[in-house]
Write a protein that holds these residues in place. Structure first.
Motif, PDB file in Angstrom:
ATOM      1  N   GLN A 190       0.833  -1.205   0.000  1.00 22.67           N
ATOM      2  CA  GLN A 190       0.000   0.000   0.000  1.00 22.67           C
ATOM      3  C   GLN A 190       0.869   1.257   0.000  1.00 22.67           C
ATOM      4  OE1 GLN A 190      -2.494   0.902   3.538  1.00 22.67           O
ATOM      5  NE2 GLN A 190      -4.219   0.544   2.164  1.00 22.67           N
ATOM      6  N   ASN A 191       1.909   1.271   0.830  1.00 25.06           N
ATOM      7  CA  ASN A 191       2.808   2.422   0.875  1.00 25.06           C
ATOM      8  C   ASN A 191       3.532   2.618  -0.454  1.00 25.06           C
ATOM      9  OD1 ASN A 191       2.192   3.122   3.535  1.00 25.06           O
ATOM     10  ND2 ASN A 191       3.720   1.709   4.367  1.00 25.06           N
ATOM     11  N   ALA A 192       3.886   1.502  -1.096  1.00 24.10           N
ATOM     12  CA  ALA A 192       4.548   1.598  -2.405  1.00 24.10           C
ATOM     13  C   ALA A 192       3.608   2.203  -3.442  1.00 24.10           C
ATOM     14  CB  ALA A 192       5.013   0.214  -2.857  1.00 24.10           C
ATOM     15  N   LEU A 193       2.339   1.821  -3.403  1.00 26.57           N
ATOM     16  CA  LEU A 193       1.371   2.366  -4.359  1.00 26.57           C
ATOM     17  C   LEU A 193       1.121   3.848  -4.108  1.00 26.57           C
ATOM     18  CD1 LEU A 193      -1.340  -0.457  -4.662  1.00 26.57           C
ATOM     19  CD2 LEU A 193       0.422   0.170  -6.316  1.00 26.57           C
ATOM     20  N   LEU A 194       1.142   4.257  -2.841  1.00 28.21           N
ATOM     21  CA  LEU A 194       0.917   5.667  -2.524  1.00 28.21           C
ATOM     22  C   LEU A 194       2.005   6.561  -3.115  1.00 28.21           C
ATOM     23  CD1 LEU A 194      -0.277   5.367   1.188  1.00 28.21           C
ATOM     24  CD2 LEU A 194      -1.633   6.203  -0.743  1.00 28.21           C
ATOM     25  N   SER A 195       3.204   6.015  -3.297  1.00 32.87           N
ATOM     26  CA  SER A 195       4.293   6.802  -3.876  1.00 32.87           C
ATOM     27  C   SER A 195       4.410   6.596  -5.387  1.00 32.87           C
ATOM     28  CB  SER A 195       5.619   6.429  -3.202  1.00 32.87           C
ATOM     29  OG  SER A 195       5.938   5.061  -3.426  1.00 32.87           O
ATOM     30  N   TYR A 196       3.552   5.757  -5.965  1.00 39.05           N
ATOM     31  CA  TYR A 196       3.582   5.504  -7.410  1.00 39.05           C
ATOM     32  C   TYR A 196       3.033   6.726  -8.140  1.00 39.05           C
ATOM     33  CZ  TYR A 196       2.805   3.032 -11.828  1.00 39.05           C
ATOM     34  OH  TYR A 196       2.823   2.627 -13.146  1.00 39.05           O
ATOM     35  N   THR A 197       3.700   7.154  -9.187  1.00 47.03           N
ATOM     36  CA  THR A 197       3.318   8.392  -9.878  1.00 47.03           C
ATOM     37  C   THR A 197       2.423   8.157 -11.089  1.00 47.03           C
ATOM     38  OG1 THR A 197       5.369   8.299 -11.176  1.00 47.03           O
ATOM     39  CG2 THR A 197       5.400   9.596  -9.129  1.00 47.03           C
ATOM     40  N   GLY A 198       2.210   6.891 -11.472  1.00 47.39           N
ATOM     41  CA  GLY A 198       1.369   6.608 -12.622  1.00 47.39           C
ATOM     42  C   GLY A 198      -0.081   6.396 -12.238  1.00 47.39           C
ATOM     43  N   THR A 199      -0.824   5.760 -13.138  1.00 45.84           N
ATOM     44  CA  THR A 199      -2.241   5.463 -12.930  1.00 45.84           C
ATOM     45  C   THR A 199      -2.391   4.033 -12.437  1.00 45.84           C
ATOM     46  OG1 THR A 199      -2.896   6.989 -14.693  1.00 45.84           O
ATOM     47  CG2 THR A 199      -4.507   5.321 -14.053  1.00 45.84           C
ATOM     48  N   VAL A 200      -3.269   3.823 -11.458  1.00 48.00           N
ATOM     49  CA  VAL A 200      -3.493   2.494 -10.896  1.00 48.00           C
ATOM     50  C   VAL A 200      -4.959   2.119 -11.063  1.00 48.00           C
ATOM     51  CG1 VAL A 200      -3.307   1.011  -8.864  1.00 48.00           C
ATOM     52  CG2 VAL A 200      -1.696   2.900  -9.183  1.00 48.00           C
ATOM     53  N   LEU A 207      -8.327  -0.346   0.103  1.00 45.51           N
ATOM     54  CA  LEU A 207      -8.750   0.716  -0.803  1.00 45.51           C
ATOM     55  C   LEU A 207      -8.834   2.076  -0.116  1.00 45.51           C
ATOM     56  CD1 LEU A 207     -11.612  -1.098  -2.759  1.00 45.51           C
ATOM     57  CD2 LEU A 207      -9.347  -0.513  -3.624  1.00 45.51           C
ATOM     58  N   ASP A 208      -9.183   2.077   1.168  1.00 47.95           N
ATOM     59  CA  ASP A 208      -9.468   3.345   1.842  1.00 47.95           C
ATOM     60  C   ASP A 208      -8.315   4.337   1.788  1.00 47.95           C
ATOM     61  OD1 ASP A 208     -12.102   3.340   2.492  1.00 47.95           O
ATOM     62  OD2 ASP A 208     -11.844   2.697   4.561  1.00 47.95           O
ATOM     63  N   ARG A 209      -7.085   3.860   1.912  1.00 56.94           N
ATOM     64  CA  ARG A 209      -5.936   4.779   1.886  1.00 56.94           C
ATOM     65  C   ARG A 209      -5.559   5.188   0.472  1.00 56.94           C
ATOM     66  NH1 ARG A 209      -0.797   2.745   4.765  1.00 56.94           N
ATOM     67  NH2 ARG A 209      -0.078   4.821   4.153  1.00 56.94           N
ATOM     68  N   LEU A 210      -6.033   4.437  -0.521  1.00 56.72           N
ATOM     69  CA  LEU A 210      -5.641   4.697  -1.901  1.00 56.72           C
ATOM     70  C   LEU A 210      -6.676   5.508  -2.671  1.00 56.72           C
ATOM     71  CD1 LEU A 210      -4.344   1.106  -2.771  1.00 56.72           C
ATOM     72  CD2 LEU A 210      -2.954   3.102  -2.199  1.00 56.72           C
ATOM     73  N   VAL A 211      -7.933   5.356  -2.294  1.00 59.62           N
ATOM     74  CA  VAL A 211      -9.028   5.970  -3.052  1.00 59.62           C
ATOM     75  C   VAL A 211      -9.447   7.283  -2.400  1.00 59.62           C
ATOM     76  CG1 VAL A 211     -11.434   5.680  -3.767  1.00 59.62           C
ATOM     77  CG2 VAL A 211      -9.850   3.743  -3.882  1.00 59.62           C
ATOM     78  N   HIS A 212      -9.556   8.334  -3.206  1.00 59.75           N
ATOM     79  CA  HIS A 212      -9.992   9.640  -2.705  1.00 59.75           C
ATOM     80  C   HIS A 212     -11.202  10.172  -3.472  1.00 59.75           C
ATOM     81  CE1 HIS A 212      -6.318   9.746  -0.356  1.00 59.75           C
ATOM     82  NE2 HIS A 212      -5.637   9.483  -1.456  1.00 59.75           N
ATOM     83  N   TYR A 235     -18.597  10.774  -5.602  1.00 58.69           N
ATOM     84  CA  TYR A 235     -18.413  10.948  -4.160  1.00 58.69           C
ATOM     85  C   TYR A 235     -16.963  11.368  -3.908  1.00 58.69           C
ATOM     86  CZ  TYR A 235     -22.689   8.113  -3.876  1.00 58.69           C
ATOM     87  OH  TYR A 235     -23.966   7.621  -4.032  1.00 58.69           O
ATOM     88  N   HIS A 236     -16.767  12.503  -3.266  1.00 55.73           N
ATOM     89  CA  HIS A 236     -15.410  12.964  -2.953  1.00 55.73           C
ATOM     90  C   HIS A 236     -15.039  12.460  -1.556  1.00 55.73           C
ATOM     91  CE1 HIS A 236     -14.721  15.563  -6.439  1.00 55.73           C
ATOM     92  NE2 HIS A 236     -16.021  15.829  -6.372  1.00 55.73           N
ATOM     93  N   GLY A 237     -14.319  11.373  -1.524  1.00 48.74           N
ATOM     94  CA  GLY A 237     -13.914  10.758  -0.265  1.00 48.74           C
ATOM     95  C   GLY A 237     -13.420   9.350  -0.535  1.00 48.74           C
ATOM     96  N   ASN A 238     -13.048   8.630   0.537  1.00 46.44           N
ATOM     97  CA  ASN A 238     -12.549   7.272   0.334  1.00 46.44           C
ATOM     98  C   ASN A 238     -13.716   6.281   0.208  1.00 46.44           C
ATOM     99  OD1 ASN A 238     -13.474   6.892   2.944  1.00 46.44           O
ATOM    100  ND2 ASN A 238     -11.436   6.783   3.859  1.00 46.44           N
ATOM    101  N   TYR A 239     -13.380   4.995   0.160  1.00 47.45           N
ATOM    102  CA  TYR A 239     -14.419   3.992  -0.099  1.00 47.45           C
ATOM    103  C   TYR A 239     -15.410   3.905   1.062  1.00 47.45           C
ATOM    104  CZ  TYR A 239     -16.576  -0.291  -1.780  1.00 47.45           C
ATOM    105  OH  TYR A 239     -17.492  -1.209  -2.224  1.00 47.45           O
ATOM    106  N   SER A 240     -14.919   4.030   2.291  1.00 48.07           N
ATOM    107  CA  SER A 240     -15.819   3.984   3.446  1.00 48.07           C
ATOM    108  C   SER A 240     -16.797   5.150   3.426  1.00 48.07           C
ATOM    109  CB  SER A 240     -15.014   4.006   4.750  1.00 48.07           C
ATOM    110  OG  SER A 240     -14.274   2.820   4.904  1.00 48.07           O
ATOM    111  N   TYR A 241     -16.303   6.320   3.010  1.00 46.95           N
ATOM    112  CA  TYR A 241     -17.183   7.494   2.894  1.00 46.95           C
ATOM    113  C   TYR A 241     -18.278   7.218   1.865  1.00 46.95           C
ATOM    114  CZ  TYR A 241     -18.674  12.243   1.679  1.00 46.95           C
ATOM    115  OH  TYR A 241     -19.420  13.356   1.412  1.00 46.95           O
TER     116      TYR A 241
END
Length: 303
Positions: free
Chosen positions: A117-127, A137-142, A155-161
């Motif tokens: 998850q931390n590696a994906l957060l620093s990824y600069t491309g499209t996932v 998903l919650d930390r990755l999706v906004h 919806y502007h927020g994460n998956y739980s929102y």
């Protein structure tokens, strides 16, 4: 969907068109499509990508819990979780600007999920991720775009929102009597049949439906309250784990073996409790999502 986007399968209709200079990497649920079982871990990693030298590859192997002589094991003897970790590691080594990940967290333990998850957060491309792992998903999706009944809702927020807001919308529609009613229309325009199928609700039927909506609202509120308690406990434990990890990385901590032992035991206890809480969170959110129309009301399917 992921297999079609990646080119692994052809679409039954239409076509997939990529943008200019797109370089794709694909993670499949089928580990045999990600790895060559005849190679060793080191050989598989060494021939992947061009962005890292041998030392950087070894560091990355260590981060994904492969160290020492284990890197010379044949891939064929690895467990399902180890194969998934290695495949994800390969993804990070590839020169790509588009990642397509099909259920990437299957078979992963919590620590490896965090690393990836931390590696994906620093990824600069499209996932592009296909996943049922809500916490991943919650930390990755906004931003969530829901396509339902031919309409698009943002919806502007994460998956739980998103889950919370959608549940509130469905509940509000039920309370207003605007949701879940459908009319069956006979084909061929037979007016006699159409007239025969029309029905009008009596005052008693409307009263019973209102009572049912109120009952469902009470149940849903109870689930939401329980979910709030679970989420608060998860947040507290994750913060405690983070602080313990920071303490264990402090200079000179190696001089305090008893403190290290205590912190490691706390980390184990936190991990066990979090695993239970994550399961509880999944169950509660599934209950809030699982709602089916029955007559003029919405029924909650309790598992």
């Amino acid at each position: 969907m992921a297999r079609i986007l990646s080119g692994t399968e052809e679409p039954s209709s239409g076509a997939v068109q990529y943008g200019l200079n797109v370089s794709m990497a694909f993670f499949s649920q089928e580990s045999a499509q990600n790895l060559n079982y005849q190679r060793t871990l080191w050989d598989e990693v060494r021939i992947t990508g061009t962005r890292s030298n041998d030392q950087e590859r070894r560091n990355l192997l260590g981060a994904f819990l492969f160290s020492g002589d284990n890197v010379y094991k044949e891939i064929s003897v690895l467990s399902g979780g180890e194969k998934s970790r290695l495949a994800l590691l390969k993804i990070l080594l590839q020169d790509s600007n588009l990642l397509i990940l099909d259920e990437p967290t299957n078979h992963l333990d919590l620590k490896t999920k965090d690393i990836f998850q931390n590696a994906l957060l620093s990824y600069t491309g499209t996932v592009v991720i296909v996943s049922h792992d809500r916490f991943f998903l919650d930390r990755l999706v906004h931003r969530v775009i829901e396509i339902r009944d031919g309409q698009c809702q943002e919806y502007h927020g994460n998956y739980s929102y998103f889950i919370q807001k959608r549940s509130e919308t469905v509940l509000a529609n039920d309370a207003n009597g605007s949701g879940a009613q459908t009319e069956c229309r006979p084909q061929c325009g037979d007016q006699d049949v159409l007239a025969a199928t029309k029905s009008y609700k009596t005052k008693e039927e409307r009263r019973l439906e209102a009572e049912e909506r109120n009952r469902l609202a009470r149940i849903t509120r109870a689930w939401k309250n329980e979910l709030s308690v679970v989420e608060d406990r998860i947040a507290r434990l994750e913060e405690k784990r983070k602080k313990n990890e920071q303490t264990l990385c402090e200079p000179g901590i190696h001089r305090e073996p008893q403190k290290i032992k205590r912190l490691n035991q706390e980390m184990l206890d936190v991990a066990r409790e979090l695993e239970t809480l994550y399961s509880d969170w999944d169950d509660l959110t599934e209950k809030l999502e699982t709602r089916q129309p029955v007559g003029g009301v919405t029924r909650i399917i309790d598992s």
